[in-house]
Design an enzyme around this catalytic site. Structure first.
Site, PDB file in Angstrom:
ATOM      1  N   SER A 175      24.737 104.644 -21.942  1.00 60.21           N
ATOM      2  CA  SER A 175      25.319 103.607 -21.095  1.00 60.21           C
ATOM      3  C   SER A 175      26.812 103.515 -21.381  1.00 60.21           C
ATOM      4  CB  SER A 175      24.606 102.265 -21.327  1.00 60.21           C
ATOM      5  OG  SER A 175      25.089 101.279 -20.440  1.00 60.21           O
ATOM      6  N   HIS A 202      23.520 104.745 -17.265  1.00 59.98           N
ATOM      7  CA  HIS A 202      23.618 103.546 -16.443  1.00 59.98           C
ATOM      8  C   HIS A 202      24.876 103.602 -15.586  1.00 59.98           C
ATOM      9  CE1 HIS A 202      21.127 101.285 -19.727  1.00 59.98           C
ATOM     10  NE2 HIS A 202      20.368 101.994 -18.921  1.00 59.98           N
TER      11      HIS A 202
END
Length: 363
Positions: A175, A202
């Site tokens: 992420s 993400h």
């Protein structure tokens, strides 16, 4: 108290960000700037803990500014403000490669100023706390950011995985800070790397496509944004598309990608846990799981399922992570078989595929 400098050429956007941050008792906006040139002088004067930085500005744009910031302030957290467009995505990825810590997207097609403020607040406040390594701060659903590090030294590495034999797949979750980390790992793998690599990073729609294209140009392996029904083949990296969970499914002798828009998990879609559950079901212990830098705990439950099947989990260490939320959650739960600096992870994967075991664990 976390001090923030807001940099944007739009008076409206500056006001929007200031209003979004003003309701948090742990954050103080200490200044604003209309362009990068003014921002550089204010950084030296105000010494903020973190900077929010627009990309498109007159006099000095965001890309030039982040490069100048990194010459003098290599560790100052910088969050880019981007539009959800191909141009915005491309510029944001360039900014991340130039040293930006993370990014948020500007509200689009929202019905009111209040809704815009809420959108910015939900995106930016968790990132500010995570990047500044401060516990606390309200986020979506009242959940606080995961601590970036354990409060006391703990033993982080497990014994080497027993596994079921030769690895058949690499599954990666990342992420915040992930685009740069993933690029470094994938770009260091040889063209003959014999396993497929499935990835959840993400990112929103548009961004994942641009990221896959950018990584494909930099890597020796083939990199694609996954589409439904793609055969999972050796030597190819599959990036989950924004706003879709990616899974792998077995059909006859082959394995294929599957996309679905089920509810977000860990506030994320795509989610690492969704991918890892499917990988555990298809590949079991013949999996090498990798958790790179990222905010939150996505990937922890998925790693539990993989470890239960006999798979091996490798996580990036705290020192080289932009945010040690995701890898830290896995490591402190005792699920990591190796905790490695970023520059050792690709060699570890190559070694394991060649039949070796854990190169080195750190705890």
């Amino acid at each position: 108290m976390v001090s923030v400098l807001v940099v944007d050429d739009s008076v409206v956007v500056r006001r929007l960000i200031v209003d979004a941050l003003s309701g948090d008792p742990g954050i103080q906006v200490v200044g604003t700037a209309p362009n990068g040139k003014v921002a550089l002088s204010k950084i030296d004067m105000l010494k903020p803990d973190i900077v929010t930085l627009d990309i498109e500005m007159p006099v000095m744009d965001g890309l030039t500014t982040i490069k100048e910031i990194r010459k003098v302030h290599p560790r100052l957290p910088v969050i880019m403000f981007s539009t959800l467009t191909s141009v915005g995505a491309s510029a944001t990825l360039e900014a991340l490669a130039s040293g930006a810590s993370d990014y948020v997207t500007k509200p689009a097609n929202v019905g009111s100023v209040a809704e815009s403020i809420r959108s910015v607040r939900e995106q930016i406040i968790p990132r500010i706390y995570a990047l500044c390594k401060v516990g606390g701060g309200p986020v979506r659903g009242g959940v606080r950011p995961a601590p970036s590090a354990p409060s006391a030294p703990v033993s982080l590495a497990r014994q080497p995985a027993s596994g079921t034999g030769t690895p058949q797949v690499v599954a990666v979750g990342c992420s915040t800070g992930g685009p740069d980390a993933l690029s470094k790992v994938v770009s260091a793998l040889p063209v003959a790397f014999p396993l497929p690599i499935v990835v959840v990073q993400h990112m929103p729609q548009v961004f994942t496509k641009m990221f896959a294209e950018r990584l494909d140009r930099a890597a020796r392996l083939k990199v694609v944004e996954a589409q439904a029904g793609m055969p999972v083949q050796p030597g190819t990296v599959y990036i989950a598309p924004g706003d879709y969970h990616m899974e792998v499914v077995r059909r006859g002798p082959g394995v294929f990608t599957q996309l679905q828009q089920g509810p977000p998990e860990n506030f994320c879609r795509p989610a690492v846990d969704v991918l890892f559950r499917s990988v555990a079901a298809v590949y079991g212990g013949a999996t090498l799981g990798v958790i790179l830098t990222g905010m939150g705990q996505d990937g922890k439950r998925g790693s539990e399922g993989l470890v239960a099947k006999g798979a091996e989990i490798v996580v990036q260490d705290e020192a080289t992570s932009v945010v040690w939320g995701m890898p830290g959650a896995v490591a402190t739960a005792g699920l990591a078989h190796a905790v490695l600096p970023l520059n050792e992870i690709s060699n570890h994967l190559i070694n394991r595929v060649a039949g070796g075991r854990t190169v080195r664990s750190r705890g």
